[in-house]
Write an enzyme that holds these catalytic residues in place. Structure first.
Site, PDB file in Angstrom:
ATOM      1  N   ASP A   1       4.056   5.069   1.771  1.00 14.72           N
ATOM      2  CA  ASP A   1       5.299   5.833   1.811  1.00 14.72           C
ATOM      3  C   ASP A   1       6.455   4.892   1.511  1.00 14.72           C
ATOM      4  OD1 ASP A   1       6.211   8.462   2.385  1.00 14.72           O
ATOM      5  OD2 ASP A   1       6.977   7.817   4.326  1.00 14.72           O
TER       6      ASP A   1
ATOM      7  N   TYR B   1      10.053   3.089   2.016  1.00 11.45           N
ATOM      8  CA  TYR B   1      10.894   2.832   3.187  1.00 11.45           C
ATOM      9  C   TYR B   1      11.922   3.954   3.321  1.00 11.45           C
ATOM     10  CZ  TYR B   1       9.035  -1.950   2.867  1.00 11.45           C
ATOM     11  OH  TYR B   1       8.207  -3.051   2.810  1.00 11.45           O
TER      12      TYR B   1
ATOM     13  N   PHE C   1       5.898  -2.011  -0.643  1.00 13.71           N
ATOM     14  CA  PHE C   1       6.118  -3.187   0.204  1.00 13.71           C
ATOM     15  C   PHE C   1       7.369  -3.983  -0.158  1.00 13.71           C
ATOM     16  CE2 PHE C   1       1.533  -2.425   0.608  1.00 13.71           C
ATOM     17  CZ  PHE C   1       1.397  -2.391   1.991  1.00 13.71           C
TER      18      PHE C   1
ATOM     19  N   HIS D   1      -4.282  -3.258   7.472  1.00 10.51           N
ATOM     20  CA  HIS D   1      -2.898  -3.192   7.003  1.00 10.51           C
ATOM     21  C   HIS D   1      -2.142  -4.424   7.487  1.00 10.51           C
ATOM     22  CE1 HIS D   1       1.156  -1.653   6.299  1.00 10.51           C
ATOM     23  NE2 HIS D   1       0.597  -0.732   5.527  1.00 10.51           N
TER      24      HIS D   1
END
Length: 223
Positions: free
Chosen positions: A67, A69, A80, A189
């Protein structure tokens, strides 16, 4: 939907997707949200930024995020990554720590991964938009149909791509990838919530070894 503003090589590969009802539904939803005064991240011109910076023919590595930010000034269309002068979020800090341990590369506070993207690291989020302040708010509007098609296209039309799947969500996409043609690397993760389980995966050295083995330039992971 032929007027979708996406990098030309991707437009060719994904042309059929833009004509499907689900994609038209995404466009209609986003237009309606903006008309209603909702703030959407990333800004419209950056929704397809990963595709712009990493044309289809240049893809060597795929790092799959979930998703964008949802806080102001962070999302710019690369998983990221954050723009210049924005502090690296905690998951990215952990990615940097793993690179440092794996390759001996020191890292800086800059969180902009555009330099990776320009080398062929396709930084794809499964959802390409989000409402401000509401994580995963666009998870059910159709984006996964589109990004699943993107992953399948890379798997079917290219060879020797390195897929880095971090966390259960990303790992669930493994079924879309032909592992006989590509290298699939799986790990926890990098989020601090994983309590350090990401560390020691050594994906970055494995990636570069695989690229060299298949006659491709390795990625310079320095930021």
């Amino acid at each position: 939907m032929a007027d979708v503003k996406i990098e030309p090589s991707w437009h060719t590969v994904l042309a059929d997707e833009f004509e499907k009802d689900y994609f038209k539904g995404i466009a209609g939803f986003l237009h309606a949200q903006i008309k209603a005064g909702k703030v959407i991240y990333p800004p419209g011109p950056l929704i397809f930024n990963a595709f712009k910076l990493t044309p289809f023919d240049k893809v060597k590595v795929v790092i799959l995020g979930q998703d964008p930010y949802h806080n102001p000034g962070q999302a710019h269309g690369l998983s990221f990554s954050v723009p210049d002068n924005v502090p690296a979020p905690p998951s990215l800090v952990n990615i940097y720590k793993e690179i440092a341990n794996d390759l001996g590369i020191s890292f800086k506070k800059n969180g902009n991964l555009s330099g990776w993207a320009e080398q062929g690291v396709f930084l794809l989020n499964a959802m390409l938009s989000v409402e401000a302040g509401k994580a995963a708010s666009h998870s059910s509007i159709g984006w996964q149909n589109f990004t699943d098609a993107v992953i399948k296209a890379i798997s079917q039309k290219k060879e020797h791509v390195v897929f880095m799947l971090w966390g259960n969500f990303a790992r669930s996409k493994k079924a879309l990838i032909d592992s006989s043609r590509h290298l699939v690397l799986e790990a926890a993760h990098p989020s601090p919530l994983a309590r350090g389980a990401f560390f020691g995966c050594r994906h970055f050295s494995q990636c570069n070894a695989y690229l060299r083995e298949h006659g491709m330039e390795p990625i310079d992971w320095t930021i």
